[in-house]
Design an enzyme around this catalytic site. Structure first.
Site, short mmCIF file in Angstrom:
data_model
loop_
_atom_site.label_atom_id
_atom_site.label_comp_id
_atom_site.label_asym_id
_atom_site.label_seq_id
_atom_site.Cartn_x
_atom_site.Cartn_y
_atom_site.Cartn_z
N SER A 1 -3.65 -9.15 7.71
CA SER A 1 -3.06 -7.83 7.89
C SER A 1 -2.29 -7.85 9.20
O SER A 1 -2.85 -8.20 10.25
CB SER A 1 -4.17 -6.78 7.93
OG SER A 1 -3.69 -5.61 8.55
N ASP B 1 -6.17 3.34 13.33
CA ASP B 1 -4.86 3.93 13.07
C ASP B 1 -4.93 5.27 12.34
O ASP B 1 -4.17 6.18 12.63
CB ASP B 1 -3.98 2.93 12.31
CG ASP B 1 -3.52 1.79 13.22
OD1 ASP B 1 -3.32 2.05 14.42
OD2 ASP B 1 -3.36 0.67 12.74
N ASP C 1 0.81 -1.22 0.00
CA ASP C 1 0.00 0.00 0.00
C ASP C 1 0.84 1.27 0.00
O ASP C 1 0.58 2.20 -0.76
CB ASP C 1 -0.95 0.01 1.21
CG ASP C 1 -2.15 -0.91 0.98
OD1 ASP C 1 -2.41 -1.28 -0.18
OD2 ASP C 1 -2.80 -1.26 1.97
N ARG D 1 1.76 4.54 16.85
CA ARG D 1 1.27 5.56 15.91
C ARG D 1 1.62 7.00 16.30
O ARG D 1 2.06 7.77 15.46
CB ARG D 1 -0.24 5.43 15.71
CG ARG D 1 -0.70 4.09 15.13
CD ARG D 1 0.15 3.62 14.00
NE ARG D 1 -0.40 2.47 13.31
CZ ARG D 1 0.25 1.78 12.38
NH1 ARG D 1 1.49 2.12 12.05
NH2 ARG D 1 -0.29 0.76 11.78
N1 ARG Z 1 -6.63 -3.41 16.56
C1 ARG Z 1 -5.35 -2.86 16.87
C2 ARG Z 1 -5.47 -1.39 17.17
O1 ARG Z 1 -6.39 -0.76 16.78
C3 ARG Z 1 -4.30 -3.11 15.81
C4 ARG Z 1 -4.53 -2.42 14.50
C5 ARG Z 1 -3.59 -2.83 13.39
N2 ARG Z 1 -3.77 -4.21 13.11
C6 ARG Z 1 -3.38 -4.85 12.01
N3 ARG Z 1 -3.57 -6.14 11.99
N4 ARG Z 1 -2.84 -4.26 10.97
O2 ARG Z 1 -4.59 -0.86 17.82
#
Ligand code: ARG
Length: 401
Positions: free
Chosen positions: A174, A123, A14, A94
């Protein structure tokens, strides 16, 4: 000269497609920034890939230390675990990446920053809100939220422009990784009735495959932060990495969580967080020894609030800072050592000690050293129970079953 955008770049499909897409759609010069918080294996290969795909500059940042010291350990001290399960690895990463994006954008005189998040998750919120709080003048672009391409279309786009497609693209999952944990979703995991297949795990052994012999490890804390393993002083990153290895080997740290996203969706996510699970447990055990009953009760409320703020993208807010100040103060005597036993997917606390321990053997013992004055109890209980007794006489209780 074209306007510039700084893109948070992982080297994945991506964000690679995003380099080309940003140039085409926004006519901007793209500078990539790859931040290593324990998730990147070959930084220089990623840098080269960014340049090959069309970035004018590819910046790298090793942020492992600041991730651990400025984000992870404060959250550990707070006891921040979202909905009682998720130690917040992705959520803590993040705001740090957002901050580094802002720094880079200012240095490079860019007008915008960009990230690869979709429009369905938490995110995007964490990036956008963090950037808005730190640098309201910067525009935030989220290509994957705008381009409306399916997975197949994104792959076709990559093929059309000779953008190398990573092998991981064939994986139905993912995955996000950093030093504090690994988050896995999508594919068969989207059915909450389906047991996670063994092949999604890469940091932890299946508990049934873990050694039959336990490992014992003593973790030392100073003012709430881990500082040693088995008496050897180590920096924070090393401690997290070593506990990660050992706990993973014993199958500790798998979490299966149906969680509530900020955007209103329930989603099923699997986490592997061996270091986080062990360190949270050990830290809590030390607090149980040195904090008073009232401090523990109040602090657990703060922990819940703190976790909500982190999860919901509100790291850079006054309230998070206020709570951090309380948490910091609460840790001034959280110094000592905790021994954990790791065995077949479990982490047991088996010992704890501190120079500031409030545990008093002579008060607790039933043996001969007992100094607790039992004759004082009836008077105490008389007054403690007075309100209950008075009320029950005037206002009879509901009939008992
Ligand atoms: N659910 C988690 C959060 O919101 C992880 C998000 C990213 N997860 C991923 N499999 N790319 O912090």
């Amino acid at each position: 000269m074209a306007r510039k955008v700084v893109l948070a770049y992982s080297g994945g499909l991506d964000t690679s497609v995003a380099i080309r897409w940003l140039k085409e759609t926004y006519k901007m010069e793209v500078i990539t920034l790859t931040v290593d918080i324990g998730n990147v294996s070959d930084l220089s290969a990623i840098r080269q890939k960014a340049l090959d795909v069309g970035a004018t500059k590819a910046l790298l940042a090793d942020a492992k230390e600041s991730f651990i010291n400025t984000f992870v350990f404060p959250a550990l001290q707070a006891g921040a675990i979202y909905e009682g399960q998720y130690p917040l690895a992705t959520a803590l990463g993040r705001p740090l990446i957002a901050r580094l994006l802002v720094d880079a954008a200012r240095k490079e005189r860019a007008r915008a920053v960009a990230h690869g998040c979709t429009g369905k998750g938490n995110d995007q919120v964490r990036f956008d809100v963090s950037v808005a709080a730190l640098a309201p003048e910067l525009k935030v672009i989220a290509p994957a939220r705008e381009w409306k391409m399916t997975r197949e279309e994104t792959i076709a786009y990559a093929q059309r422009y000779d953008i190398p497609i990573p092998v991981t693209v064939s994986s139905p999952y993912s995955i996000d990784e950093n030093l504090w944990g690994r988050s896995i979703e999508c594919g068969v995991l989207e059915n909450p009735w389906t047991e996670p297949p063994e092949d999604i795990f890469s940091w932890t052994r299946a508990p049934e495959e873990a050694p039959d012999e336990p490992s014992y490890v003593a973790i030392g804390f100073d003012k709430g932060s881990p500082v040693s393993i088995d008496g050897e002083r180590l920096d924070g990153v090393m401690i997290v990495q070593q506990i990660h290895e050992l706990a993973g080997k014993h199958g500790v740290g798998r979490i299966d969580h149906v969680e509530n996203r900020l955007v209103g969706i329930k989603s099923r996510e699997i986490y592997e967080a061996p270091a986080a699970v062990v360190l949270h447990k050990a830290h809590q055990a030390l607090e149980d020894l040195v904090l008073s009953k009232d401090q523990l009760r109040f602090k657990s409320k703060v922990a819940g609030e703190y976790a909500e703020l982190v999860y919901n993208g509100l790291w850079f807010t006054a309230l998070r800072q206020d709570l951090a100040a309380y948490v910091g103060s609460s840790q001034r005597y959280v110094t000592g050592e905790v021994t954990v036993k790791l065995l077949k997917g479990n982490c047991y606390i088996v010992g704890r000690k501190s120079p500031y321990s409030l545990y008093d053997y002579n008060l607790a013992t039933y043996d001969s050293g007992d100094v607790f004055d039992q004759s004082a109890s009836p008077g105490f209980i008389h007054i403690w129970g007075l309100a209950a007794k008075t009320q029950a006489q005037v206002q009879p209780l509901e009939p008992l079953e």
